[in-house]
Design an enzyme around this catalytic site. Structure first.
Site, short mmCIF file in Angstrom:
data_model
loop_
_atom_site.label_atom_id
_atom_site.label_comp_id
_atom_site.label_asym_id
_atom_site.label_seq_id
_atom_site.Cartn_x
_atom_site.Cartn_y
_atom_site.Cartn_z
N ASP A 207 0.87 -1.30 -0.02
CA ASP A 207 -0.04 0.08 0.17
C ASP A 207 1.02 1.13 0.07
O ASP A 207 0.41 2.22 -0.59
CB ASP A 207 -0.78 -0.06 1.28
N GLY A 249 3.33 -6.63 -0.79
CA GLY A 249 3.60 -5.90 0.18
C GLY A 249 3.31 -7.00 1.58
O GLY A 249 3.03 -8.17 1.63
N ARG A 314 10.30 -1.42 10.84
CA ARG A 314 10.30 -2.07 9.61
C ARG A 314 11.09 -2.96 9.42
O ARG A 314 10.89 -4.06 8.55
CB ARG A 314 10.46 -0.80 8.47
#
Length: 485
Positions: A207, A249, A314
């Protein structure tokens, strides 16, 4: 035999089939032992071409829309595990979109037909390619592909090279591939580089990657038109290029909510045949400054905190969302605030019904016509003022009044689509529509941890997201324009 309606007997494997081609569909029906064909009217076949499955008009018949034929090749073509063509004078191969029942997942179908003679084979190949030419202008010919090699589990490059690129090559689509090296690399490229000659953009990522392409494309279009994005009342210029999504993703919410499944092959086939899906885009402004565009979820409170926390981790990959969600839940935060909004009136649906928005949705089509009729403009150039009351006029013609809700909130969420993903198959608002000019506002007041956990747990199933709410847990409504402060 005519080019407009070609019919003959062809062999598929060891069985003879009566095969028919018209401008809309290709169909084949097994012939019986006496080589008699099943007499099925071509119009009846065309009426069921959208099924791309067994035809009820003729048992064991198969109908494939010409619009969903990917390629036609002389000889016997093998596509998997790698492309291989065996030369043959009487055979030709048709590759097409293969549907699976009511599942949104698509695969590449393949049929090898054998003609009685080489001349007949050439006639069929020529007729099929002639029919395909009618759909060429609706299909992309040259694409600019952006790959995020770091998104999700870092498999973007492999997914594109092994699953997507061969399909684009098969369909005759040329590509220019760019791997991003930093955040906003794709956005900056779109803003500054020459995009002439491209029919569309493709993002291979999640996204966040889609958001980069969307911001770059909208920003570039407004720059070229001399329009300030910081003006909330400005009429934005529509973008001439479309964006395709290859899911690679962590959540792939936009892809899941529009296509119905996170599958690279399915998405690639949608791109190849030229499918398109309009989306509502909302903008977030603060003190006459554009903050961000969004097509899915704008979240304040819990969901905003989860995203902010996940950005710090992340390196953890997709599991960072689970970790951040647990941490934010345990922090038990709530925020004092006021939410002002306009309810969207005269809607064909509500957030509490059981409708599901899919391609060709009648609700979105009707909303598009209504917006055009009240704006005296084309749908693509409706101004911000028009969007403040899409469907928001009462029966007496007055604008929907602004309403205000004040208090402490666990979460304030505005979603332009269902925001569904594999972990939340129905999404935050299962009945949200992709292009009806409205958004669903979900307010979760301060409540006990148990009540909030009950609210969150509902997103993991397909049941009503509001029924049985705990005290103060949630409210939901379809709105035209919200303001939070």
């Amino acid at each position: 035999m005519t080019m407009e309606g070609l019919q003959s007997s062809l062999w598929i494997g060891k069985k003879k089939h009566w095969t028919t081609l018209c401008a809309k569909c290709l169909s084949w029906t097994p012939m019986d032992r006496q080589n008699r064909k099943n007499k099925v009217c071509c119009n009846r076949l065309c009426a069921v071409l959208s099924c791309n499955r067994l035809c009820p008009a003729a048992d064991k018949s198969r109908v494939v829309p010409v619009s969903e034929v990917v390629a036609v090749q002389e000889g016997i073509m093998e596509f998997l595990p790698y492309r291989k063509v065996q030369v043959s004078e009487r055979d030709f191969t048709v590759l097409f979109v293969q549907r699976s029942g009511h599942s949104p997942r698509w695969t590449l179908g393949r049929r090898v037909f054998s003609a009685p003679s080489r001349d007949l084979r050439e006639l069929w190949v020529s007729a099929l390619r002639t029919c395909l030419q009618q759909h060429i202008r609706c299909r992309p010919q040259r694409l600019l592909v952006f790959i995020n090699p770091f998104g999700g589990r870092g498999h973007g490059r492999k997914i594109y090279q092994s699953q997507v690129s061969p399909l684009f090559e098969l369909a005759g689509i040329s590509t220019h591939v760019l791997e991003t090296e930093r955040a906003n690399h794709a956005r900056d490229h779109i803003l500054k580089k020459d995009l002439s000659g491209f029919d569309g953009l493709v993002c291979v990522g999640g996204d966040g990657m889609f958001s980069e392409l969307m911001h770059g494309l909208i920003g570039r279009t407004q720059q070229e038109a001399g329009i300030s994005e910081n003006d909330p009342s400005a009429t934005l210029e529509p973008c001439s290029l479309r964006i395709g999504i290859i899911p690679a993703g962590s959540t792939d919410c936009v892809c899941f909510a529009t296509v119905g499944v996170n599958d690279p092959v399915t998405s690639a086939l949608h791109i190849i045949i030229g499918d398109s899906q309009p989306l509502d885009v909302c903008s977030v402004h603060h003190r006459d400054q554009l903050m961000r565009y969004s097509v899915s979820l704008v979240g304040y409170g819990f969901y905003g905190d989860v995203l902010e926390e996940s950005d710090r981790h992340r390196w953890m990959g997709p599991v960072r969302y689970d970790y951040s969600g647990v941490m934010m839940f345990l922090s038990n935060r709530s925020y004092q605030g006021t939410v002002e909004f306009q309810l969207a009136g005269n809607q064909l649906t509500s957030p509490r019904d059981k409708t599901r928005c899919l391609s060709g949705c009648q609700v979105c089509s009707a909303s598009r016509e209504w917006l055009c009729s009240v704006s005296d403009l084309s749908f693509d150039t409706i101004s911000q003022d028009s969007f403040q009351t899409p469907g928001g006029s009462t029966e007496e013609g007055a604008s929907s009044p602004w309403r205000s809700v004040e208090g402490r909130f666990r979460a304030v969420s505005l979603t332009c689509m269902s925001s569904a993903c594999p972990k939340s198959p129905a999404g935050l608002s299962p009945s949200a529509h992709l292009a009806d000019g409205t958004a669903d506002l979900i307010l979760v007041r301060d409540c006990s941890p148990c009540g909030f956990l009950t609210h969150l747990s509902r997103h993991t199933n397909s049941k009503d997201q509001v029924t049985g709410r705990s005290r103060g847990a949630d409210r939901q409504g379809r709105v035209a324009a919200p303001v939070c402060y």
